[in-house]
Write a protein that holds these residues in place. Structure first.
Motif, short mmCIF file in Angstrom:
data_model
loop_
_atom_site.label_atom_id
_atom_site.label_comp_id
_atom_site.label_asym_id
_atom_site.label_seq_id
_atom_site.Cartn_x
_atom_site.Cartn_y
_atom_site.Cartn_z
N UNK A 73 0.48 17.10 0.06
CA UNK A 73 -0.63 16.17 -0.16
C UNK A 73 -0.37 14.83 0.52
N UNK A 74 0.91 14.53 0.67
CA UNK A 74 1.32 13.24 1.25
C UNK A 74 2.51 13.46 2.17
N UNK A 123 -2.63 5.45 9.98
CA UNK A 123 -2.13 6.05 8.75
C UNK A 123 -2.58 5.21 7.56
N UNK A 124 -2.50 5.80 6.37
CA UNK A 124 -2.91 5.06 5.17
C UNK A 124 -2.00 3.87 4.91
N UNK A 153 0.83 -1.20 0.00
CA UNK A 153 0.00 0.00 0.00
C UNK A 153 0.86 1.25 0.00
N UNK A 154 1.97 1.25 0.74
CA UNK A 154 2.87 2.40 0.75
C UNK A 154 3.41 2.69 -0.64
N UNK A 188 -2.82 15.48 10.53
CA UNK A 188 -2.60 15.51 9.08
C UNK A 188 -3.87 15.10 8.34
N UNK A 189 -4.49 14.04 8.79
CA UNK A 189 -5.68 13.54 8.09
C UNK A 189 -6.85 14.52 8.19
N UNK A 190 -6.86 15.31 9.26
CA UNK A 190 -7.91 16.32 9.40
C UNK A 190 -7.85 17.35 8.27
N UNK A 191 -6.67 17.54 7.70
CA UNK A 191 -6.51 18.45 6.57
C UNK A 191 -6.48 17.70 5.23
N UNK A 192 -6.87 16.43 5.25
CA UNK A 192 -6.93 15.66 4.01
C UNK A 192 -5.60 15.18 3.51
#
Length: 613
Positions: free
Chosen positions: A135-136, A175-176, A63-64, A153-157
């Motif tokens: 973005x990442x 995390x993703x 996935x990474x 971080x995820x709160x800001x997409x």
């Protein structure tokens, strides 16, 4: 005679593993060395890159890689968030170099340890958003405990990929993608990868994916100089996988196929890249890179590893050299103060263990500008016996890890050294940060976690490895932490705190030669987890000299050797030397001494006992 523990006791070829017996016919000593380090077949010594473990074993890597591949294709803004030590610096430089070559839009951010602390904190995420609008985010050598930072971080997409190697016994952040051989779900056969090793695997898998798809890519193995540096500097265990990585990185530097920053740092140290040895990563290059994070900002170190301009590399290497000199000065002052405090604590324990009624009401005393609280008689004895935990108001946060390591080495006790935390970041004048170093048999991170579980309000946060860890707590909790930590130490067996000195046994007369010393040097990547060869033997003393009142130089005779053997014992207490000594039992390493362009065999003495006539 010295009290030594043999690593392997074979005295005949037929006592060695069957697969090593052919090698033993050529060099019994070398075969015995390998057997003493768990090698049972010569194939385990192979250094080909094909012998590396498969990246597919790393949980989360698919996935990474998918997320990174998409980010490159779509020109998304990638931000690498590193750590402020050499492993973090090499991980960051590796990511920057490889991703840039693949066509990524990438930049990096390293927390200033004095302002932001360690890891992907919410404050670091906010700084990254303000400066780079990513973005990442990809963490290297950190992030496995950064739940709050990932959430911010995820709160800001922002998508988050964590690459780390630190231990964790708790669920990882959501995390993703998370790549860490030490996360609970990972079946990677080696848990010894350091941060730069994890980054190497991720990038290698990404490069393969893009190559198969006909996209822009890079040969990631060309950056193994960075992987080798980070692995040794972070004291990674040298299992077969890490030995392969370091072997190829070392070969690249010797051949000049490395980043200019490494060449410039070697120039500053007066070292010839062609003569580079594995230990130079830890003793020459690592401290100079680490000095940036300890004394200033690790960006200097990373830029040194990234520059493609020789004059810039020289300038940055010079800056790192100056920072390292400052670090040594601060370290020396702190170490002297720490030694004085330890001596005072030991003296205090002796007083408490006496029955002198004059001391009965004395609960604490002033030592310089630090108040040392006098524990109970039992606790003082345990503290003297089991651990060293120190704090001083004016100690430098960037050097506490080194001082803890020195204390651990000189006293053979788990050691934790604290300094004030940066109040600008925490807003808490009471916060102190500690750095811990440990001995074999004491898993320091787990010991700190045990304290945290038993006393949930004592420690703000912590993390680390078996041999090194970091933690933060309130100064007002310091005494309670010392007491709780020593309670954990008191549960361990006494044998854990008795230092064992290992030996690979005696040498044959033919082994006392320059050719065998050189053969040993090149026989493997020696270091943590694959200990450098060390031998013992009884020698006749032909002559001796005391050099600069602190070094003992010996000229020796060994049975079957037709020439005198020179030996040196650095920082030897010459007051205990018996000037009448005729024979000595030595624990030593074989070394090649170079002087005025000439080489000679020399024994580096690690311990010594005079044999009475």
């Amino acid at each position: 005679m010295l009290n030594l523990t043999p690593r392997f006791t074979a005295t005949r070829i037929d006592e060695l593993p069957a697969a090593l017996q052919a090698l033993a016919a050529q060099s019994f000593t070398l075969a015995r060395l390998y057997a003493g380090r768990g090698i049972v077949h010569p194939d385990e010594l192979d250094t080909g890159l094909s012998g590396l473990l498969s990246a597919e074993q790393l949980h989360g890597i698919t996935e990474a890689v998918r997320l990174l591949d998409r980010a490159i294709d779509e020109s998304l803004r990638i931000l690498i968030v590193g750590d402020f030590d050499c492993d973090g610096a090499t991980s960051t430089a590796l990511m920057m170099r490889a991703l840039t070559k693949m066509g990524a839009n990438v930049d990096f951010l390293v927390p200033d340890r004095f302002k932001y602390g360690y890891g992907l904190t919410p404050e670091i995420v906010e700084l990254g958003i303000e400066t780079y609008q990513p973005d990442l985010i990809v963490t290297v050598d950190n992030g496995i405990s950064s739940h709050a930072g990932v959430a911010r971080a995820q709160a800001d997409g922002i998508t988050v990929i964590i690459t780390d190697h630190h231990l964790t016994t708790k669920p990882v952040p959501p995390a993703e993608a998370v790549v860490n051989p030490n996360q609970l779900e990972c079946g990677f056969d080696s848990k010894a990868l350091v941060g730069v090793g994890v980054a190497f695997y991720v990038l290698g898998r990404l490069a393969k994916l893009r190559r198969e798809a006909g996209k822009s890519t890079v040969q990631v193995s060309q950056y193994l100089d960075l992987v080798a540096l980070g692995t040794i500097a972070d004291v990674g265990v040298l299992d077969k996988n890490n030995r392969i990585l370091v072997h190829h990185g070392l070969a690249a530097i010797r051949q000049g196929r490395c980043c200019l920053g490494i060449l410039a740092l070697l120039e500053q140290a007066g070292r010839d890249p062609k003569q580079m040895q594995a230990q130079d990563f830890g003793f020459v290059l690592g401290p100079r890179i680490n000095a940036a994070g300890r004394m200033d900002n690790m960006r200097i170190g990373i830029e040194c590893l990234l520059t493609e301009d020789w004059s810039s590399a020289q300038r940055l290497a010079h800056e790192l050299e100056q920072l390292n000199r400052s670090r040594r000065q601060v370290e020396g002052e702190m170490r002297a103060q720490a030694d004085a405090i330890v001596q005072s604590l030991n003296a205090d324990a002796d007083i408490n263990s006496s029955d002198d009624d004059d001391n009965a009401g004395l609960d604490d005393y002033q030592h310089g500008d630090i108040i040392i609280h006098r524990p109970s008689k039992q606790r003082a004895a345990e503290n003297d016996k089991r651990s060293i935990v120190l704090y001083k108001d004016d100690w430098h946060q960037g050097v506490i890890g080194i001082v803890a390591g020195r204390l651990k080495e000189s006293h053979y006790r788990p050691s934790i050294v604290f300094a004030p935390a940066d109040t600008q970041r925490t807003g808490d004048n009471d916060a102190i940060k500690g750095s811990a170093r440990s001995i074999a048999g004491v898993h320091i991170r787990d010991a700190i976690e045990q304290v945290a579980e038993q006393y949930p309000d004592l420690i703000s946060h912590f993390g680390g490895h078996a041999m090194a860890a970091g933690l933060t707590l309130k100064r007002s909790n310091f005494d309670d932490f010392v007491t709780a930590f020593n309670e954990v130490m008191a549960e361990l067996d006494d044998e854990v705190f008795a230092e064992q000195k290992f030996t690979d046994g005696g040498l044959q007369a033919s082994d006392f030669s320059l050719s065998f010393a050189e053969q040993l040097t090149n026989a493997s990547i020696w270091g943590h987890g694959f200990a450098p060869p060390i031998f013992d033997g009884v020698f006749e003393v032909l002559s001796f000299k005391i050099l600069k009142d602190k070094h003992l130089k010996l000229s020796l005779r060994y049975p079957g050797v037709q020439y005198p053997i020179e030996a040196i014992y650095f920082n030897f207490d010459h007051q205990v030397w018996d000037y009448r000594a005729q024979q000595v039992h030595l624990l030593f390493e074989l070394d090649i001494n170079e002087w005025n362009g000439k080489q000679s065999l020399q024994l580096m003495v690690r311990d010594l006992a005079v044999i009475e006539p």
